[in-house]
Design a protein around this motif. Structure first.
Motif, PDB file in Angstrom:
ATOM      1  N   ALA A  67       0.810  -1.222   0.000  1.00  0.00           N
ATOM      2  CA  ALA A  67       0.000   0.000   0.000  1.00  0.00           C
ATOM      3  C   ALA A  67       0.844   1.272   0.000  1.00  0.00           C
ATOM      4  N   PHE A  68       1.956   1.257   0.736  1.00  0.00           N
ATOM      5  CA  PHE A  68       2.708   2.492   0.938  1.00  0.00           C
ATOM      6  C   PHE A  68       4.123   2.512   0.372  1.00  0.00           C
ATOM      7  N   LEU A  69       4.704   1.353   0.055  1.00  0.00           N
ATOM      8  CA  LEU A  69       6.126   1.307  -0.293  1.00  0.00           C
ATOM      9  C   LEU A  69       6.446   0.565  -1.585  1.00  0.00           C
ATOM     10  N   ALA A  70       5.469   0.106  -2.315  1.00  0.00           N
ATOM     11  CA  ALA A  70       5.715  -0.722  -3.505  1.00  0.00           C
ATOM     12  C   ALA A  70       6.631  -0.014  -4.498  1.00  0.00           C
ATOM     13  N   ALA A  71       7.623  -0.752  -4.980  1.00  0.00           N
ATOM     14  CA  ALA A  71       8.605  -0.180  -5.905  1.00  0.00           C
ATOM     15  C   ALA A  71       7.975   0.238  -7.232  1.00  0.00           C
ATOM     16  N   GLY A  72       6.934  -0.421  -7.636  1.00  0.00           N
ATOM     17  CA  GLY A  72       6.272  -0.082  -8.885  1.00  0.00           C
ATOM     18  C   GLY A  72       5.364   1.137  -8.781  1.00  0.00           C
ATOM     19  N   GLY A  73       5.240   1.676  -7.620  1.00  0.00           N
ATOM     20  CA  GLY A  73       4.386   2.824  -7.365  1.00  0.00           C
ATOM     21  C   GLY A  73       3.319   2.438  -6.359  1.00  0.00           C
ATOM     22  N   PRO A  74       3.429   2.956  -5.136  1.00  0.00           N
ATOM     23  CA  PRO A  74       2.475   2.580  -4.096  1.00  0.00           C
ATOM     24  C   PRO A  74       1.085   3.134  -4.363  1.00  0.00           C
ATOM     25  N   LYS A  75       0.096   2.465  -3.808  1.00  0.00           N
ATOM     26  CA  LYS A  75      -1.288   2.916  -3.944  1.00  0.00           C
ATOM     27  C   LYS A  75      -1.502   4.220  -3.180  1.00  0.00           C
ATOM     28  N   PHE A  76      -0.813   4.366  -2.046  1.00  0.00           N
ATOM     29  CA  PHE A  76      -0.924   5.558  -1.205  1.00  0.00           C
ATOM     30  C   PHE A  76       0.474   6.135  -0.984  1.00  0.00           C
ATOM     31  N   PRO A  77       0.963   6.963  -1.899  1.00  0.00           N
ATOM     32  CA  PRO A  77       2.319   7.511  -1.769  1.00  0.00           C
ATOM     33  C   PRO A  77       2.459   8.378  -0.519  1.00  0.00           C
ATOM     34  N   LEU A  78       3.619   8.304   0.091  1.00  0.00           N
ATOM     35  CA  LEU A  78       3.937   9.092   1.272  1.00  0.00           C
ATOM     36  C   LEU A  78       5.031  10.092   0.943  1.00  0.00           C
ATOM     37  N   PRO A  79       5.131  11.177   1.715  1.00  0.00           N
ATOM     38  CA  PRO A  79       6.307  12.043   1.580  1.00  0.00           C
ATOM     39  C   PRO A  79       7.566  11.248   1.935  1.00  0.00           C
ATOM     40  N   VAL A  80       8.706  11.726   1.506  1.00  0.00           N
ATOM     41  CA  VAL A  80       9.949  10.958   1.637  1.00  0.00           C
ATOM     42  C   VAL A  80      10.278  10.610   3.089  1.00  0.00           C
ATOM     43  N   GLY A  81      10.111  11.514   4.024  1.00  0.00           N
ATOM     44  CA  GLY A  81      10.433  11.239   5.430  1.00  0.00           C
ATOM     45  C   GLY A  81       9.603  10.111   6.016  1.00  0.00           C
ATOM     46  N   PRO A  82       8.273  10.206   5.946  1.00  0.00           N
ATOM     47  CA  PRO A  82       7.460   9.110   6.448  1.00  0.00           C
ATOM     48  C   PRO A  82       7.675   7.796   5.696  1.00  0.00           C
ATOM     49  N   GLU A  83       7.988   7.875   4.416  1.00  0.00           N
ATOM     50  CA  GLU A  83       8.249   6.656   3.647  1.00  0.00           C
ATOM     51  C   GLU A  83       9.486   5.939   4.187  1.00  0.00           C
ATOM     52  N   ALA A  85      10.784   6.303   7.182  1.00  0.00           N
ATOM     53  CA  ALA A  85      10.487   5.858   8.546  1.00  0.00           C
ATOM     54  C   ALA A  85       9.661   4.565   8.542  1.00  0.00           C
ATOM     55  N   LEU A  86       8.663   4.490   7.672  1.00  0.00           N
ATOM     56  CA  LEU A  86       7.832   3.280   7.605  1.00  0.00           C
ATOM     57  C   LEU A  86       8.657   2.089   7.137  1.00  0.00           C
ATOM     58  N   LYS A  87       9.483   2.304   6.131  1.00  0.00           N
ATOM     59  CA  LYS A  87      10.320   1.214   5.613  1.00  0.00           C
ATOM     60  C   LYS A  87      11.263   0.700   6.707  1.00  0.00           C
ATOM     61  N   LEU A  88      11.960   1.616   7.372  1.00  0.00           N
ATOM     62  CA  LEU A  88      12.871   1.196   8.440  1.00  0.00           C
ATOM     63  C   LEU A  88      12.105   0.592   9.610  1.00  0.00           C
ATOM     64  N   GLY A  89      10.904   1.107   9.866  1.00  0.00           N
ATOM     65  CA  GLY A  89      10.087   0.554  10.943  1.00  0.00           C
ATOM     66  C   GLY A  89       9.689  -0.886  10.682  1.00  0.00           C
ATOM     67  N   LEU A  90       9.300  -1.186   9.460  1.00  0.00           N
ATOM     68  CA  LEU A  90       8.944  -2.566   9.128  1.00  0.00           C
ATOM     69  C   LEU A  90      10.151  -3.497   9.251  1.00  0.00           C
ATOM     70  N   PHE A  91      11.308  -3.033   8.788  1.00  0.00           N
ATOM     71  CA  PHE A  91      12.506  -3.853   8.934  1.00  0.00           C
ATOM     72  C   PHE A  91      12.879  -4.019  10.406  1.00  0.00           C
ATOM     73  N   ALA A  92      12.647  -2.992  11.208  1.00  0.00           N
ATOM     74  CA  ALA A  92      12.907  -3.106  12.646  1.00  0.00           C
ATOM     75  C   ALA A  92      11.993  -4.149  13.281  1.00  0.00           C
TER      76      ALA A  92
END
Length: 129
Positions: A67-83, A85-92
């Protein structure tokens, strides 16, 4: 150091570094799902519950990623900072799940490689130009 949103895969500028990092990122995404499944299997009180917990936790992470991070273009794009943070949060979450399942070293490796990959992804010049 310039932080830029990489954008959809089809619009990125590809260099040997960004290609290698994309391969690493794909492997890390698969490792995240595997870590969550393994955690569920290890945490469940019996095999069936563990399998269900593993599937649900991995599916939830995959749904958030899609929904938020797909490399092909997410359904719900986020600004770069939250993107980021979410990516690192999921890996954490994946790293902590591995540690909770008794695989702390693998958790540290997953987390460390994720930080490096995300840093390269957002600073290596792969953004559309």
């Amino acid at each position: 150091m310039r932080i830029a949103k990489p954008g959809p895969v089809s619009a990125r500028r590809w260099t040997p570094l960004t290609v290698a990092n994309a391969a690493l990122a794909l492997a890390l995404e698969a490792a995240l799902l595997a870590a969550l499944f393994f955690w569920g299997l290890d945490t469940g009180p019996n095999t069936l519950t563990g399998i269900a917990l593993g599937i649900v936790s991995a599916a939830l992470a995959a749904a958030i990623w899609g929904a938020f991070l797909a490399a092909g273009g997410p359904k719900f794009p986020l600004p770069v900072g939250p993107e980021i943070a979410l990516k690192l949060g999921l890996f954490a979450v994946g790293a902590v799940a591995l540690a909770d399942a008794g695989r702390g070293t693998l958790g540290v490796i997953l987390g460390g490689l994720a930080v490096v990959s995300v840093a390269v992804e957002y600073t290596a010049g792969g953004a559309p130009g």
